[in-house]
Design an enzyme around this catalytic site. Structure first.
Site, PDB file in Angstrom:
ATOM      1  N   GLU A 145       2.760  -8.162  -1.748  1.00 21.81           N
ATOM      2  CA  GLU A 145       1.521  -8.767  -1.240  1.00 21.81           C
ATOM      3  C   GLU A 145       1.427 -10.255  -1.525  1.00 21.81           C
ATOM      4  OE1 GLU A 145       1.703  -5.815  -2.766  1.00 21.81           O
ATOM      5  OE2 GLU A 145       0.222  -4.401  -1.968  1.00 21.81           O
TER       6      GLU A 145
ATOM      7  N   GLY B 170       0.825  -1.216   0.000  1.00 21.16           N
ATOM      8  CA  GLY B 170       0.000   0.000   0.000  1.00 21.16           C
ATOM      9  C   GLY B 170       0.856   1.262   0.000  1.00 21.16           C
TER      10      GLY B 170
ATOM     11  N   GLU C 118       1.689   1.904  -3.507  1.00 25.14           N
ATOM     12  CA  GLU C 118       0.476   2.355  -4.212  1.00 25.14           C
ATOM     13  C   GLU C 118       0.153   3.824  -3.891  1.00 25.14           C
ATOM     14  OE1 GLU C 118      -1.600  -1.117  -2.612  1.00 25.14           O
ATOM     15  OE2 GLU C 118      -2.250  -1.558  -4.654  1.00 25.14           O
TER      16      GLU C 118
HETATM   17  N1  DAK Z   1       2.621  -3.928   8.926  1.00 19.61           N
HETATM   18  C1  DAK Z   1       2.853  -4.012  10.270  1.00 19.61           C
HETATM   19  N2  DAK Z   1       4.064  -3.964  10.821  1.00 19.61           N
HETATM   20  C2  DAK Z   1       5.120  -3.878  10.007  1.00 19.61           C
HETATM   21  C3  DAK Z   1       4.975  -3.796   8.604  1.00 19.61           C
HETATM   22  C4  DAK Z   1       3.649  -3.820   8.064  1.00 19.61           C
HETATM   23  N3  DAK Z   1       3.405  -3.720   6.747  1.00 19.61           N
HETATM   24  N4  DAK Z   1       6.214  -3.726   8.053  1.00 19.61           N
HETATM   25  C5  DAK Z   1       7.080  -3.729   9.084  1.00 19.61           C
HETATM   26  N5  DAK Z   1       6.434  -3.816  10.256  1.00 19.61           N
HETATM   27  C6  DAK Z   1       7.000  -3.843  11.593  1.00 19.61           C
HETATM   28  C7  DAK Z   1       7.719  -5.160  11.867  1.00 19.61           C
HETATM   29  O1  DAK Z   1       6.807  -6.145  12.282  1.00 19.61           O
HETATM   30  C8  DAK Z   1       8.684  -4.752  12.954  1.00 19.61           C
HETATM   31  O2  DAK Z   1       7.961  -4.673  14.171  1.00 19.61           O
HETATM   32  P1  DAK Z   1       8.639  -5.220  15.571  1.00 19.61           P
HETATM   33  O3  DAK Z   1       9.003  -6.627  15.292  1.00 19.61           O
HETATM   34  O4  DAK Z   1       9.850  -4.343  15.780  1.00 19.61           O
HETATM   35  O5  DAK Z   1       7.556  -5.027  16.587  1.00 19.61           O
HETATM   36  C9  DAK Z   1       9.058  -3.334  12.574  1.00 19.61           C
HETATM   37  O6  DAK Z   1       8.037  -2.885  11.696  1.00 19.61           O
HETATM   38  C10 DAK Z   1      10.387  -3.270  11.831  1.00 19.61           C
HETATM   39  O7  DAK Z   1      10.308  -4.178  10.742  1.00 19.61           O
HETATM   40  P2  DAK Z   1      11.436  -5.292  10.449  1.00 19.61           P
HETATM   41  O8  DAK Z   1      12.096  -5.725  11.703  1.00 19.61           O
HETATM   42  O9  DAK Z   1      10.804  -6.331   9.603  1.00 19.61           O
HETATM   43  O10 DAK Z   1      12.477  -4.421   9.611  1.00 19.61           O
HETATM   44  P3  DAK Z   1      13.483  -4.929   8.489  1.00 19.61           P
HETATM   45  O11 DAK Z   1      14.360  -3.743   8.192  1.00 19.61           O
HETATM   46  O12 DAK Z   1      14.153  -6.197   8.908  1.00 19.61           O
HETATM   47  O13 DAK Z   1      12.611  -5.280   7.223  1.00 19.61           O
HETATM   48  C11 DAK Z   1      10.849  -4.828   5.620  1.00 19.61           C
HETATM   49  C12 DAK Z   1      11.927  -4.231   6.555  1.00 19.61           C
HETATM   50  C13 DAK Z   1      10.061  -3.653   5.026  1.00 19.61           C
HETATM   51  C14 DAK Z   1      11.549  -5.567   4.459  1.00 19.61           C
HETATM   52  C15 DAK Z   1       9.948  -5.806   6.392  1.00 19.61           C
HETATM   53  O14 DAK Z   1       9.502  -5.140   7.566  1.00 19.61           O
HETATM   54  C16 DAK Z   1       8.743  -6.240   5.600  1.00 19.61           C
HETATM   55  O15 DAK Z   1       8.854  -7.122   4.738  1.00 19.61           O
HETATM   56  N6  DAK Z   1       7.583  -5.676   5.924  1.00 19.61           N
HETATM   57  C17 DAK Z   1       6.307  -6.054   5.303  1.00 19.61           C
HETATM   58  C18 DAK Z   1       6.212  -5.516   3.908  1.00 19.61           C
HETATM   59  C19 DAK Z   1       4.905  -5.966   3.217  1.00 19.61           C
HETATM   60  O16 DAK Z   1       4.675  -7.185   3.086  1.00 19.61           O
HETATM   61  N7  DAK Z   1       4.113  -5.010   2.814  1.00 19.61           N
HETATM   62  C20 DAK Z   1       2.833  -5.287   2.158  1.00 19.61           C
HETATM   63  C21 DAK Z   1       1.756  -5.300   3.207  1.00 19.61           C
HETATM   64  S1  DAK Z   1       0.170  -5.723   2.501  1.00 19.61           S
HETATM   65  C22 DAK Z   1      -6.488  -2.618   0.539  1.00 19.61           C
HETATM   66  C23 DAK Z   1      -5.627  -1.878  -0.214  1.00 19.61           C
HETATM   67  C24 DAK Z   1      -4.257  -2.051  -0.040  1.00 19.61           C
HETATM   68  C25 DAK Z   1      -3.776  -2.957   0.866  1.00 19.61           C
HETATM   69  C26 DAK Z   1      -4.647  -3.682   1.634  1.00 19.61           C
HETATM   70  C27 DAK Z   1      -6.017  -3.523   1.461  1.00 19.61           C
HETATM   71  N8  DAK Z   1      -7.874  -2.498   0.338  1.00 19.61           N
HETATM   72  C28 DAK Z   1      -8.390  -1.547  -0.665  1.00 19.61           C
HETATM   73  C29 DAK Z   1      -8.806  -3.196   1.073  1.00 19.61           C
HETATM   74  C30 DAK Z   1      -2.341  -3.105   1.009  1.00 19.61           C
HETATM   75  C31 DAK Z   1      -1.790  -4.247   1.468  1.00 19.61           C
HETATM   76  C32 DAK Z   1      -0.386  -4.240   1.866  1.00 19.61           C
HETATM   77  O17 DAK Z   1       0.322  -3.280   1.799  1.00 19.61           O
END
Ligand code: DAK
Length: 261
Positions: free
Chosen positions: A135, A112, A115
């Site tokens: 995602e 997001g 986006e």
């Molecule tokens: N959500 C919640 N917490 C998150 C997060 C996220 N997206 N990304 C990171 N964090 C949190 C981690 O859990 C961690 O928390 P603690 O463990 O310290 O409590 C903290 O932020 C630091 O993250 P990392 O320890 O993982 O940090 P790194 O540097 O090692 O890694 C990273 C950074 C960005 C590569 C990694 O954090 C990561 O892969 N994060 C997730 C990225 C991801 O998968 N993003 C997509 C999410 S799904 C919708 C429209 C749009 C959407 C949904 C609905 N509708 C219209 C209904 C969008 C969906 C998405 O975006």
């Protein structure tokens, strides 16, 4: 003068004629919870109505833009919860913002977060920026326009790579693909975006607004409809004081002073 409005998850600075909205949840890499989305939308609605603001910058600060929607918040949601939440509708003030909106992106702009950057009009990327749609790794697909805006900008094959692998692209590659306007050292990203915002804010506001509207029309209208819309806006601008001022200032070899009338 710098004014700030009170929000919990974002910072808003108004330095007329521009404003800067900063996502501010550093502990979770600016994850976009419903509360964050609500605050950004509310702030942009206020800025839309503020006659002292002619352009805005949206940033996540020096380290990260946004790591996507808040996974903690979404993990146990059902389809009906998602439908009722109307997250796409909640981004409407951003996607429909009528003044120029410039994304200043450092670090991750994922899911997001990416986006949201793609909903802006111009993107200034720091050299640390990474753009991606991971995602698929969570068992979902982009839900705020990623599958549509990437192919319209970077083409089918890049979009497929980004959506299917979930791997992010670097700032430099994003620049080569045409999804960012400038890559700068990360320390300068916000300053450069603000400078561009100030440049745009000095231009005739109605012409800027209608130029933005006409370009966006190209994304969802057939060519003939887009050309017709462009022509109408072109004619309309001859009814504005700014058109008279702009052309006469040119002829008189002076700088135009624009009122947005
Ligand atoms: N959500 C919640 N917490 C998150 C997060 C996220 N997206 N990304 C990171 N964090 C949190 C981690 O859990 C961690 O928390 P603690 O463990 O310290 O409590 C903290 O932020 C630091 O993250 P990392 O320890 O993982 O940090 P790194 O540097 O090692 O890694 C990273 C950074 C960005 C590569 C990694 O954090 C990561 O892969 N994060 C997730 C990225 C991801 O998968 N993003 C997509 C999410 S799904 C919708 C429209 C749009 C959407 C949904 C609905 N509708 C219209 C209904 C969008 C969906 C998405 O975006």
């Amino acid at each position: 003068m710098i004014a700030a409005m009170g929000y919990e998850h974002i910072l808003v600075e108004i330095e007329p004629p521009i404003a800067t909205v900063t996502l501010n949840r550093p502990k979770v890499l600016n994850a976009l919870s419903p509360a964050v989305i609500g605050e950004v939308s509310a702030a942009l609605s206020e800025l839309e109505a503020d006659g002292n603001v002619q352009a805005a910058v949206l940033t996540g600060g020096p380290k990260v833009f946004a790591a996507g929607a808040d996974i903690q918040d979404m993990a146990d949601q059902g389809a009906v919860d998602q439908l009722l939440r109307d997250q796409t509708g909640r981004w409407a003030p951003l996607a429909g913002f009528k003044k120029p909106l410039i994304a200043a992106v450092n670090g991750y702009a994922l899911g997001g977060g990416c986006e949201v950057a793609l909903m802006c009009d111009l993107i200034v990327a720091g050299d640390t920026a990474r753009f991606g749609q991971p995602e698929v790794n969570l068992g979902i697909i982009p839900g705020a326009g990623g599958t549509q805006r990437w192919p319209r900008t970077a083409g089918k094959y890049v979009a497929m790579e980004v959506m299917l692998t979930g791997a992010p692209v670097t700032a430099l590659r994003a620049y080569e693909l045409g999804i960012v306007n400038k890559v700068v050292p990360w320390e300068m990203t916000i300053a450069v975006a603000k400078r561009i915002a100030r440049d745009l804010a000095a231009k005739p506001p109605l012409a800027v607004r209608l130029a933005k509207e006409a370009v966006l029309k190209a994304f969802d209208a057939p060519l003939s409809d887009g050309l017709a819309a462009e022509r109408k806006s072109f004619y309309f601008l001859f009814a504005t004081e700014d058109q008279k001022e702009g052309m006469h200032a040119f002829l008189e070899k002076r700088k135009g002073v624009f009122k947005g009338r």
